[in-house]
Design an enzyme around this catalytic site. Sequence first.
Site, PDB file in Angstrom:
ATOM      1  N   CYS A 107      37.294 165.246  37.298  1.00  0.00           N
ATOM      2  CA  CYS A 107      38.360 164.342  36.849  1.00  0.00           C
ATOM      3  C   CYS A 107      39.212 163.832  38.016  1.00  0.00           C
ATOM      4  O   CYS A 107      39.658 164.600  38.855  1.00  0.00           O
ATOM      5  CB  CYS A 107      39.264 165.058  35.850  1.00  0.00           C
ATOM      6  SG  CYS A 107      40.570 163.975  35.233  1.00  0.00           S
ATOM      7  N   ASP A 162      35.989 159.305  43.237  1.00  0.00           N
ATOM      8  CA  ASP A 162      37.254 159.090  43.963  1.00  0.00           C
ATOM      9  C   ASP A 162      37.537 160.208  44.971  1.00  0.00           C
ATOM     10  O   ASP A 162      36.892 161.250  44.963  1.00  0.00           O
ATOM     11  CB  ASP A 162      38.420 159.031  42.958  1.00  0.00           C
ATOM     12  CG  ASP A 162      38.390 157.752  42.139  1.00  0.00           C
ATOM     13  OD1 ASP A 162      37.954 156.713  42.681  1.00  0.00           O
ATOM     14  OD2 ASP A 162      38.796 157.802  40.965  1.00  0.00           O
ATOM     15  N   LYS A 185      39.645 147.865  41.950  1.00  0.00           N
ATOM     16  CA  LYS A 185      38.194 148.071  41.971  1.00  0.00           C
ATOM     17  C   LYS A 185      37.505 147.045  42.870  1.00  0.00           C
ATOM     18  O   LYS A 185      37.753 145.853  42.746  1.00  0.00           O
ATOM     19  CB  LYS A 185      37.631 147.957  40.554  1.00  0.00           C
ATOM     20  CG  LYS A 185      38.135 149.053  39.651  1.00  0.00           C
ATOM     21  CD  LYS A 185      37.639 148.882  38.237  1.00  0.00           C
ATOM     22  CE  LYS A 185      38.416 149.803  37.319  1.00  0.00           C
ATOM     23  NZ  LYS A 185      39.831 149.381  37.143  1.00  0.00           N
ATOM     24  N   ASP A 213      36.871 152.392  43.530  1.00  0.00           N
ATOM     25  CA  ASP A 213      38.290 152.183  43.234  1.00  0.00           C
ATOM     26  C   ASP A 213      39.013 152.477  44.541  1.00  0.00           C
ATOM     27  O   ASP A 213      39.034 153.625  45.009  1.00  0.00           O
ATOM     28  CB  ASP A 213      38.733 153.142  42.105  1.00  0.00           C
ATOM     29  CG  ASP A 213      39.649 152.445  41.121  1.00  0.00           C
ATOM     30  OD1 ASP A 213      40.348 151.512  41.559  1.00  0.00           O
ATOM     31  OD2 ASP A 213      39.674 152.836  39.945  1.00  0.00           O
ATOM     32  N   ARG A 219      42.105 162.467  37.533  1.00  0.00           N
ATOM     33  CA  ARG A 219      43.526 162.659  37.174  1.00  0.00           C
ATOM     34  C   ARG A 219      43.851 164.125  36.927  1.00  0.00           C
ATOM     35  O   ARG A 219      44.636 164.452  36.038  1.00  0.00           O
ATOM     36  CB  ARG A 219      43.867 161.843  35.927  1.00  0.00           C
ATOM     37  CG  ARG A 219      43.843 160.382  36.169  1.00  0.00           C
ATOM     38  CD  ARG A 219      44.581 159.574  35.108  1.00  0.00           C
ATOM     39  NE  ARG A 219      44.256 158.190  35.321  1.00  0.00           N
ATOM     40  CZ  ARG A 219      43.621 157.414  34.440  1.00  0.00           C
ATOM     41  NH1 ARG A 219      43.315 157.887  33.248  1.00  0.00           N
ATOM     42  NH2 ARG A 219      43.328 156.165  34.737  1.00  0.00           N
ATOM     43  N   CYS A 259      42.444 166.373  26.887  1.00  0.00           N
ATOM     44  CA  CYS A 259      41.074 165.872  26.714  1.00  0.00           C
ATOM     45  C   CYS A 259      40.295 166.976  26.019  1.00  0.00           C
ATOM     46  O   CYS A 259      40.579 168.157  26.239  1.00  0.00           O
ATOM     47  CB  CYS A 259      40.420 165.612  28.063  1.00  0.00           C
ATOM     48  SG  CYS A 259      41.208 164.280  28.966  1.00  0.00           S
ATOM     49  N   CYS A 318      36.936 167.691  32.511  1.00  0.00           N
ATOM     50  CA  CYS A 318      35.820 167.421  33.424  1.00  0.00           C
ATOM     51  C   CYS A 318      36.183 167.925  34.814  1.00  0.00           C
ATOM     52  O   CYS A 318      37.264 167.607  35.323  1.00  0.00           O
ATOM     53  CB  CYS A 318      35.538 165.920  33.495  1.00  0.00           C
ATOM     54  SG  CYS A 318      35.420 165.163  31.877  1.00  0.00           S
ATOM     55  N   ARG A 358      49.371 147.383  37.723  1.00  0.00           N
ATOM     56  CA  ARG A 358      48.863 147.024  39.054  1.00  0.00           C
ATOM     57  C   ARG A 358      48.392 145.583  39.073  1.00  0.00           C
ATOM     58  O   ARG A 358      48.828 144.781  39.873  1.00  0.00           O
ATOM     59  CB  ARG A 358      47.723 147.964  39.447  1.00  0.00           C
ATOM     60  CG  ARG A 358      46.966 147.505  40.678  1.00  0.00           C
ATOM     61  CD  ARG A 358      46.168 148.609  41.299  1.00  0.00           C
ATOM     62  NE  ARG A 358      46.998 149.755  41.567  1.00  0.00           N
ATOM     63  CZ  ARG A 358      46.602 151.028  41.416  1.00  0.00           C
ATOM     64  NH1 ARG A 358      45.383 151.288  41.012  1.00  0.00           N
ATOM     65  NH2 ARG A 358      47.409 152.032  41.670  1.00  0.00           N
TER      66      ARG A 358
HETATM   67  S1  SF4 Z   1      37.537 162.500  33.397  1.00  0.00           S
HETATM   68 FE1  SF4 Z   1      39.582 163.443  33.198  1.00  0.00          FE
HETATM   69  S2  SF4 Z   1      40.708 162.054  31.851  1.00  0.00           S
HETATM   70 FE2  SF4 Z   1      38.514 161.582  31.603  1.00  0.00          FE
HETATM   71  S3  SF4 Z   1      37.820 162.836  29.891  1.00  0.00           S
HETATM   72 FE3  SF4 Z   1      37.421 164.004  31.739  1.00  0.00          FE
HETATM   73  S4  SF4 Z   1      39.229 165.311  32.008  1.00  0.00           S
HETATM   74 FE4  SF4 Z   1      39.775 163.683  30.594  1.00  0.00          FE
END
Ligand code: SF4
Length: 395
Positions: free
Chosen positions: A155, A317, A361, A354, A157, A148, A152, A135
């Site tokens: 997250c 986000d 950012k 972001d 993603r 991971c 989380c 980017r």
């Molecule tokens: S935020 Fe998402 S990418 Fe980062 S450690 Fe947690 S699960 Fe993994």
Amino acid sequence: MDWKKIRTTFDLEQLYPHHILEKFHDTSKGIWSNVPDENWYDWKWQLKNRVEDIETLKKIINMTKEEEVNFEKCSAKFKMSITPYYASLIDSTDSNCPVRMQSVPYSEEMNILDTDMEDPLAEERDMPVQGLTHRYPDRVLFYASNDCPTLCRHCTRKRKVANPSAESQKKQIEDALDYIRQTKTVRDVIVSGGDPLCLSNQKLDYILGEIRTIKHVEVLRLGTRNPCTLPMRMRDDELLSILEKHQPIHLNTHYNHPKECTREALLATTRLSMAGCTVGNQTVLLKGINDSPEIMTELCHKLLLMKVRPYYIFQCDLSEGIGHFRTKVSKGVEIIEKMRGWTSGLAIPHFVVDAPGGGGKIPLGPNYVVGHKDNKLTLRNYEHKEYDYYEPEED
Ligand code: SF4
């Protein structure tokens, strides 16, 4: 001192005074009290024994019937996975425990808002090859793993992480490396994921080694939450030797709450910095977890003691199913306002949004310029006292 001499939390006594060490609580093994130390401190055992089913979870926390039903629905959409270490930090009786809220599915995840997006940062759009986002002109984001240690709940993603069909295949990694080799403007590579420290040592060594042979790449960064959710990864001497070999490396990790700053976490970040890494922290601003100046200040103070520089606070986000974690943007500005001047600048991260749609950012903060007339600039300080500064007439 050599990092090889700092192997356990007891060894930290050789480095830090007692009054510093006592700010970091020791952890218990929780329901794993019978597990021998050689397993508990082995990162591979921790990964193999992650909490992924409701029966094990119910041994750790109290759950109502309703929570059990909701659990099944939410974990089907984004699975649960918690390392025994991170699970042992959960307060079993507190449904608002910050560690629990970050790792255990809650029914709110099923609320998808009209403004939510699958890929709010448009990372897929800016991929010249699969597994790499380009980017900004001089830097790229390299997705080396989709796993991971702990998944989380907040997250950004979720669309990729823990999705076996999106596993970072050998060809994808080779294509990403080729792209970096051929793109001479790339000066800075962020190896992230998922979490690249979930890769085997051999694979990580290969990726870092290949990047280090590319002459136009200067900065090598690692994005990993292992120091927080699986700090025993840093007890692995082989990993530390690999990181030492490929210096300079800037490692960014992700602590969100002071409760995560344990003695084991201190050992992890200490060993990383002794192996030559700079360590920074990227916090996500999370409602009910760290959305107060007091908690954020305590977290940042602890991070500094861990030799971790608070780098960013991210506004949460617009990813799908995490709306319940979002605060107003003004909350982040308020936190910075209440930190600046009241604690050292070293402890104050940048608060950034972001930009949805891939705008990058955008830093936000309090406005300290309260007047501007001719060459006179009126500024206010953290106590709202005003001061005039006289600029040169011309540039
Ligand atoms: S935020 Fe998402 S990418 Fe980062 S450690 Fe947690 S699960 Fe993994």
